[in-house]
Scaffold this motif. Structure first.
Motif, PDB file in Angstrom:
ATOM      1  N   LEU A  25       0.850  -1.198   0.000  1.00  0.00           N
ATOM      2  CA  LEU A  25       0.000   0.000   0.000  1.00  0.00           C
ATOM      3  C   LEU A  25       0.883   1.243   0.000  1.00  0.00           C
ATOM      4  CD1 LEU A  25      -3.057   0.647   0.324  1.00  0.00           C
ATOM      5  CD2 LEU A  25      -2.699   0.688   2.782  1.00  0.00           C
ATOM      6  N   PHE A  33      -6.873   9.662   3.439  1.00  0.00           N
ATOM      7  CA  PHE A  33      -6.971   8.252   3.064  1.00  0.00           C
ATOM      8  C   PHE A  33      -7.805   7.478   4.073  1.00  0.00           C
ATOM      9  CE2 PHE A  33      -5.552   3.898   2.575  1.00  0.00           C
ATOM     10  CZ  PHE A  33      -5.365   3.780   1.211  1.00  0.00           C
ATOM     11  N   LEU A  35      -8.879   3.901   5.711  1.00  0.00           N
ATOM     12  CA  LEU A  35      -8.508   2.487   5.868  1.00  0.00           C
ATOM     13  C   LEU A  35      -9.702   1.818   6.543  1.00  0.00           C
ATOM     14  CD1 LEU A  35      -6.135   0.477   5.622  1.00  0.00           C
ATOM     15  CD2 LEU A  35      -5.416   1.201   7.905  1.00  0.00           C
ATOM     16  N   ARG A 203      -9.275   8.683  -1.092  1.00  0.00           N
ATOM     17  CA  ARG A 203      -8.991   7.343  -1.553  1.00  0.00           C
ATOM     18  C   ARG A 203      -9.208   6.379  -0.391  1.00  0.00           C
ATOM     19  NH1 ARG A 203      -4.270   4.710  -3.917  1.00  0.00           N
ATOM     20  NH2 ARG A 203      -3.000   5.798  -2.381  1.00  0.00           N
ATOM     21  N   ALA A 205      -8.914   2.215   1.123  1.00  0.00           N
ATOM     22  CA  ALA A 205      -8.517   0.807   1.046  1.00  0.00           C
ATOM     23  C   ALA A 205      -9.463   0.039   1.954  1.00  0.00           C
ATOM     24  CB  ALA A 205      -7.091   0.620   1.513  1.00  0.00           C
ATOM     25  N   VAL A 212      -5.707  -6.535   1.486  1.00  0.00           N
ATOM     26  CA  VAL A 212      -6.372  -5.388   0.859  1.00  0.00           C
ATOM     27  C   VAL A 212      -7.281  -5.931  -0.236  1.00  0.00           C
ATOM     28  CG1 VAL A 212      -6.039  -3.261  -0.471  1.00  0.00           C
ATOM     29  CG2 VAL A 212      -4.432  -3.849   1.348  1.00  0.00           C
ATOM     30  N   LEU A 215      -8.870  -1.052  -3.385  1.00  0.00           N
ATOM     31  CA  LEU A 215      -8.053   0.155  -3.215  1.00  0.00           C
ATOM     32  C   LEU A 215      -8.349   1.049  -4.396  1.00  0.00           C
ATOM     33  CD1 LEU A 215      -5.668   1.811  -1.987  1.00  0.00           C
ATOM     34  CD2 LEU A 215      -4.151   0.422  -3.379  1.00  0.00           C
ATOM     35  N   ASP A 216      -9.037   2.150  -4.123  1.00  0.00           N
ATOM     36  CA  ASP A 216      -9.434   3.004  -5.234  1.00  0.00           C
ATOM     37  C   ASP A 216      -9.871   4.370  -4.717  1.00  0.00           C
ATOM     38  OD1 ASP A 216      -9.958   3.660  -7.883  1.00  0.00           O
ATOM     39  OD2 ASP A 216     -10.896   1.715  -8.262  1.00  0.00           O
TER      40      ASP A 216
END
Ligand code: ATP
Ligand code: MG
Length: 312
Positions: A25, A33, A35, A203, A205, A212, A215-216
């Motif tokens: 990652l 971001f 998670l 973004r 994940a 993962v 992821l985008d």
């Protein structure tokens, strides 16, 4: 450009349990971001490894190019982590806790103005001289957040910062974190409040069982998979129980939930047309008393992706 956080082939087991199964990652500088992942997915384990609190079995993590094991001090200085668990020293006041934390990073009196700013931004100013023991859970969490930010780290990781936090503090906290991000700080957030992640993150994940699985960018995640849902309220329970006889099989396959007289259809991008479904329902003679369509949100995408991954 150096990544904010770079993770390669990271593995960690606890006994026979593989908590992280080879994570790759990269989180770029300036990103907000997300998670995400269900309980036990490995999010906190990953964060603890980034923070240098847990040793990985293999693989590598760098923060702003500094390896978190061999270059621990530089990596740690670049990072502010708000832990999931409320851990604090009960014997000190809020201000003392923040001053001590400053000291760990070699900062002294010159940091007092920033500590005052943090106390003010997190609405802790009237608690500055209160002993940590005497704070409510939500206030302790604010102190943890202030503690993570005391050395103005470039990269900030928040592990479920809003768990058990009231609406007002959440708004306050997000306003503050957004401002940090606008000022150039990289923000990594874990949360089970998916509408918060949808609102804040660029973004995302998704972690499941130590891997993962997605992821985008938020936009791409929302456009993939399920596109929308159609909720129908049907006039009689008899019609609902006869649904599979009334509706052709391809449309029946779209039914995801039936509760009383309410039927929920899930439509996928490209291959499904809401018009065709409504036409089929019209042709079947089913009497619809209410209808609601909803574009898929991050929660729908999350549930679908983790369900598929767990089933495979
Ligand atoms: N110190 C430990 N000893 C043994 N097992 C552990 C330890 N820490 C974590 N685990 C296990 O590793 C897996 C991942 O846990 P982790 O805390 O990283 O999940 P998480 O994604 O943060 O979950 P949550 O959303 O509940 O916070 C879980 O199965 C957990 O039980
Ligand atoms: Mg966790």
């Amino acid at each position: 450009m150096t990544a904010a956080i770079s993770i390669s082939n990271l593995k960690k087991s606890f006994g026979t349990l593989e908590a992280l199964k080879g994570i790759d990652l990269t989180i770029n500088k300036g990103e907000f971001f997300g998670l995400l992942g269900p309980n036990g997915a490995g999010k906190s384990t990953l964060i603890n490894i980034i923070a240098g609190l847990t040793r990985a079995d293999s693989g590598e993590v760098t923060v702003l190019g500094h390896n978190v094991v061999v270059d621990y001090r530089c990596a740690r200085a670049a990072l502010g982590v708000v832990p999931q668990e409320l851990v604090f020293d009960a014997f000190f006041s809020v201000r003392e806790v923040l001053q001590m934390q400053s000291g760990y990073f070699g900062l002294g009196k010159e940091n007092d103005a920033w500590i005052d700013e943090l106390l003010d931004a997190l609405k802790l100013d009237d608690k500055a001289d209160t002993n940590m023991r005497a704070l409510s859970g939500g206030m302790k969490r604010r102190v943890l957040i202030a503690q993570a930010l005391v050395h103005k780290p470039e990269v900030v990781i928040l592990d479920e910062p809003t768990a058990g936090v009231d609406v007002e503090l959440r708004k306050l906290l997000w306003g503050f974190v957004k401002q940090l991000n606008r000022q150039g700080h990289t923000i990594v957030l874990t949360t089970h409040y998916l509408e918060e992640a949808e609102d804040l993150c660029d973004r995302i994940a998704i972690l499941n069982h130590g891997e993962v699985i997605a992821l985008d960018s938020k936009e791409s995640l929302l456009q993939s998979e399920i596109c929308s849902t159609l909720h129908l309220t049907i006039k009689t329970a008899t019609e609902v129980s006869n649904l599979s006889q009334l509706l052709p099989p391809p449309f029946m396959a779209k039914v995801k939930q039936i509760e009383g007289c309410s039927v929920r259809f899930e439509l996928h991008k490209e291959q499904d047309s809401i018009g065709e479904l409504l036409a089929a329902i019209g042709a079947s003679g089913i009497e619809v008393v209410d209808l609601e369509t909803k574009r898929a949100d991050l929660e729908d995408v999350f549930v679908e992706l983790t369900r598929r991954n767990s089933a495979s």
